[in-house]
Design a protein around this motif. Structure first.
Motif, PDB file in Angstrom:
ATOM      1  N   ASN A 123      43.640  -2.517  -6.376  1.00 52.38           N
ATOM      2  CA  ASN A 123      43.773  -3.616  -7.333  1.00 52.38           C
ATOM      3  C   ASN A 123      42.517  -3.784  -8.178  1.00 52.38           C
ATOM      4  O   ASN A 123      42.601  -4.096  -9.364  1.00 52.38           O
ATOM      5  CB  ASN A 123      44.106  -4.924  -6.611  1.00 52.38           C
ATOM      6  N   HIS A 173      43.241  -3.279 -11.914  1.00 53.91           N
ATOM      7  CA  HIS A 173      43.362  -4.539 -12.658  1.00 53.91           C
ATOM      8  C   HIS A 173      42.031  -5.173 -13.074  1.00 53.91           C
ATOM      9  O   HIS A 173      42.030  -6.122 -13.844  1.00 53.91           O
ATOM     10  CB  HIS A 173      44.146  -5.559 -11.829  1.00 53.91           C
ATOM     11  N   ASP A 223      35.265  -8.526  -7.572  1.00 58.58           N
ATOM     12  CA  ASP A 223      35.242  -7.761  -8.812  1.00 58.58           C
ATOM     13  C   ASP A 223      34.892  -8.597 -10.027  1.00 58.58           C
ATOM     14  O   ASP A 223      34.958  -9.822 -10.010  1.00 58.58           O
ATOM     15  CB  ASP A 223      36.592  -7.052  -9.032  1.00 58.58           C
ATOM     16  N   ILE A 282      42.975 -13.534 -11.947  1.00 57.63           N
ATOM     17  CA  ILE A 282      44.418 -13.743 -11.767  1.00 57.63           C
ATOM     18  C   ILE A 282      44.749 -15.179 -12.178  1.00 57.63           C
ATOM     19  O   ILE A 282      44.353 -16.130 -11.507  1.00 57.63           O
ATOM     20  CB  ILE A 282      44.822 -13.510 -10.287  1.00 57.63           C
ATOM     21  N   ALA A 299      51.325 -13.928  -8.587  1.00 57.81           N
ATOM     22  CA  ALA A 299      50.830 -12.572  -8.292  1.00 57.81           C
ATOM     23  C   ALA A 299      51.205 -12.135  -6.871  1.00 57.81           C
ATOM     24  O   ALA A 299      51.370 -10.943  -6.599  1.00 57.81           O
ATOM     25  CB  ALA A 299      49.318 -12.519  -8.475  1.00 57.81           C
ATOM     26  N   TYR A 301      56.079  -8.491  -8.479  1.00 64.78           N
ATOM     27  CA  TYR A 301      55.370  -8.963  -9.673  1.00 64.78           C
ATOM     28  C   TYR A 301      54.184  -8.053  -9.975  1.00 64.78           C
ATOM     29  O   TYR A 301      53.347  -7.810  -9.105  1.00 64.78           O
ATOM     30  CB  TYR A 301      54.870 -10.402  -9.511  1.00 64.78           C
ATOM     31  N   SER A 302      54.121  -7.555 -11.199  1.00 63.97           N
ATOM     32  CA  SER A 302      53.014  -6.688 -11.589  1.00 63.97           C
ATOM     33  C   SER A 302      52.757  -6.766 -13.078  1.00 63.97           C
ATOM     34  O   SER A 302      53.695  -6.853 -13.876  1.00 63.97           O
ATOM     35  CB  SER A 302      53.329  -5.231 -11.216  1.00 63.97           C
ATOM     36  N   THR A 303      51.487  -6.744 -13.434  1.00 63.62           N
ATOM     37  CA  THR A 303      51.130  -6.688 -14.851  1.00 63.62           C
ATOM     38  C   THR A 303      50.640  -5.283 -15.216  1.00 63.62           C
ATOM     39  O   THR A 303      50.076  -5.087 -16.281  1.00 63.62           O
ATOM     40  CB  THR A 303      50.027  -7.718 -15.187  1.00 63.62           C
ATOM     41  N   GLY A 357      51.662   0.209  -9.421  1.00 61.39           N
ATOM     42  CA  GLY A 357      52.183  -0.961 -10.124  1.00 61.39           C
ATOM     43  C   GLY A 357      53.564  -1.408  -9.668  1.00 61.39           C
ATOM     44  O   GLY A 357      54.344  -1.932 -10.446  1.00 61.39           O
ATOM     45  N   ALA A 358      53.860  -1.204  -8.387  1.00 60.79           N
ATOM     46  CA  ALA A 358      55.148  -1.643  -7.841  1.00 60.79           C
ATOM     47  C   ALA A 358      55.148  -3.144  -7.526  1.00 60.79           C
ATOM     48  O   ALA A 358      56.177  -3.713  -7.185  1.00 60.79           O
ATOM     49  CB  ALA A 358      55.482  -0.849  -6.582  1.00 60.79           C
ATOM     50  N   GLY A 359      53.982  -3.757  -7.610  1.00 61.16           N
ATOM     51  CA  GLY A 359      53.905  -5.183  -7.338  1.00 61.16           C
ATOM     52  C   GLY A 359      54.047  -5.537  -5.867  1.00 61.16           C
ATOM     53  O   GLY A 359      54.456  -6.641  -5.508  1.00 61.16           O
ATOM     54  N   GLY A 399      51.375  -4.725  -3.604  1.00 61.69           N
ATOM     55  CA  GLY A 399      50.043  -4.685  -2.989  1.00 61.69           C
ATOM     56  C   GLY A 399      49.648  -5.989  -2.314  1.00 61.69           C
ATOM     57  O   GLY A 399      49.336  -6.014  -1.115  1.00 61.69           O
ATOM     58  N   LEU A 400      49.678  -7.072  -3.078  1.00 63.37           N
ATOM     59  CA  LEU A 400      49.287  -8.369  -2.502  1.00 63.37           C
ATOM     60  C   LEU A 400      50.244  -8.823  -1.390  1.00 63.37           C
ATOM     61  O   LEU A 400      49.785  -9.282  -0.340  1.00 63.37           O
ATOM     62  CB  LEU A 400      49.150  -9.427  -3.599  1.00 63.37           C
ATOM     63  N   PRO A 401      51.587  -8.705  -1.587  1.00 64.39           N
ATOM     64  CA  PRO A 401      52.484  -9.058  -0.476  1.00 64.39           C
ATOM     65  C   PRO A 401      52.218  -8.232   0.786  1.00 64.39           C
ATOM     66  O   PRO A 401      52.288  -8.760   1.896  1.00 64.39           O
ATOM     67  CB  PRO A 401      53.884  -8.757  -1.029  1.00 64.39           C
TER      68      PRO A 401
HETATM   69  N1  LIG Z   1      41.599  -7.808  -8.559  1.00 66.29           N
HETATM   70  C1  LIG Z   1      42.496  -8.208  -9.468  1.00 66.29           C
HETATM   71  N2  LIG Z   1      42.119  -8.582 -10.706  1.00 66.29           N
HETATM   72  C2  LIG Z   1      43.015  -9.006 -11.623  1.00 66.29           C
HETATM   73  N3  LIG Z   1      44.339  -9.090 -11.375  1.00 66.29           N
HETATM   74  C3  LIG Z   1      44.791  -8.728 -10.163  1.00 66.29           C
HETATM   75  C4  LIG Z   1      43.910  -8.266  -9.140  1.00 66.29           C
HETATM   76  N4  LIG Z   1      44.636  -8.006  -8.039  1.00 66.29           N
HETATM   77  C5  LIG Z   1      45.908  -8.294  -8.352  1.00 66.29           C
HETATM   78  N5  LIG Z   1      46.016  -8.725  -9.632  1.00 66.29           N
HETATM   79  C6  LIG Z   1      47.244  -9.181 -10.326  1.00 66.29           C
HETATM   80  O1  LIG Z   1      48.262  -9.423  -9.363  1.00 66.29           O
HETATM   81  C7  LIG Z   1      49.389  -8.592  -9.640  1.00 66.29           C
HETATM   82  C8  LIG Z   1      50.097  -8.187  -8.363  1.00 66.29           C
HETATM   83  O2  LIG Z   1      49.273  -7.335  -7.590  1.00 66.29           O
HETATM   84  P1  LIG Z   1      49.939  -6.333  -6.574  1.00 66.29           P
HETATM   85  O3  LIG Z   1      50.869  -7.084  -5.700  1.00 66.29           O
HETATM   86  O4  LIG Z   1      48.864  -5.536  -5.904  1.00 66.29           O
HETATM   87  O5  LIG Z   1      50.819  -5.405  -7.518  1.00 66.29           O
HETATM   88  P2  LIG Z   1      50.395  -4.175  -8.472  1.00 66.29           P
HETATM   89  O6  LIG Z   1      48.964  -3.830  -8.193  1.00 66.29           O
HETATM   90  O7  LIG Z   1      51.329  -3.091  -8.103  1.00 66.29           O
HETATM   91  O8  LIG Z   1      50.572  -4.679  -9.869  1.00 66.29           O
HETATM   92  C9  LIG Z   1      48.834  -7.440 -10.454  1.00 66.29           C
HETATM   93  O9  LIG Z   1      49.810  -6.799 -11.244  1.00 66.29           O
HETATM   94  C10 LIG Z   1      47.780  -8.150 -11.303  1.00 66.29           C
HETATM   95  O10 LIG Z   1      48.385  -8.835 -12.371  1.00 66.29           O
END
Ligand SMILES: Nc1ncnc2c1ncn2[C@@H]1O[C@H](COP(=O)(O)OP(=O)(O)O)[C@@H](O)[C@H]1O
Ligand SMILES: [Mg+2]
Length: 153
Positions: free
Chosen positions: A59, A63, A84, A89, A95, A100-102, A113-115, A117-119
């Motif tokens: 991430n 990101h 970082d 966010i 997020a 959810y992914s940007t 970018g499968a959205g 990571g955080l979950p």
């Molecule tokens: N360290 C970060 N800095 C900025 N935005 C972040 C960071 N980590 C996560 N995000 C935001 O949270 C969203 C979801 O993250 P995640 O679940 O890991 O999905 P992915 O990385 O596949 O997009 C990201 O698409 C981004 O918008």
């Protein structure tokens, strides 16, 4: 479990994450995995820790602009921290949602970018704290306790 780790020394590891460095996440996860295997830790916990490290470091690489990955190992727990400099966010709850992914089209083409990571980090950690400031950056801290994993999951 407690007996196995009561003599675990305190180990701190630190890695620099540069922008778009897609290798550091895997490399650092492998390094920590090896360290924990040498300490005799259970494979299941190691797997979850590796997922947290990989996703958190990814991430930052994807990101944010750049940052640090720090791993604090103690007899009781392991804390994985990424700090970082980046856009931050705006809505952490959003997020955290599955899917959810940007991530940009370019990043998705690379298979990221499968959205999830955080979950996934939330699922693997006992505690998760995300402190983000839009336009400044993000601090993520995930802790896995060695003693209560079985009780919680
Ligand atoms: N360290 C970060 N800095 C900025 N935005 C972040 C960071 N980590 C996560 N995000 C935001 O949270 C969203 C979801 O993250 P995640 O679940 O890991 O999905 P992915 O990385 O596949 O997009 C990201 O698409 C981004 O918008
Ligand atoms: Mg991600």
């Amino acid at each position: 479990m407690v007996d196995t780790f009561q003599f675990t020394p305190k180990i701190n590891l630190e890695f620099t994450i540069r922008e778009k460095d897609f290798f550091l996440a895997g490399e650092s996860a492998s390094r920590v995995k090896k360290t924990l295997q040498q300490l005799g830790m259970e494979q299941e916990i190691i797997k979850r820790i590796a997922i947290i490290i990989y996703e958190a470091a990814m991430n930052v690489a994807i990101h944010a602009s750049h940052g640090m990955l720090r791993v604090f190992i103690s007899p009781e727990a392991i804390t994985i921290e990424t700090e970082d400099a980046g856009g931050g966010i705006p809505d952490v709850d959003l997020a955290m949602r599955e899917g959810y992914s940007t991530a940009t089209h370019e990043i998705r083409e690379m298979g990221f970018g499968a959205g999830m990571g955080l979950p996934n980090i939330k699922q693997c950690a006992d505690e998760l704290k995300i402190d983000s400031k839009v336009g400044t950056g993000t601090l993520l801290q995930a802790t896995v306790y060695f003693t209560n994993w079985q009780e919680k999951h």
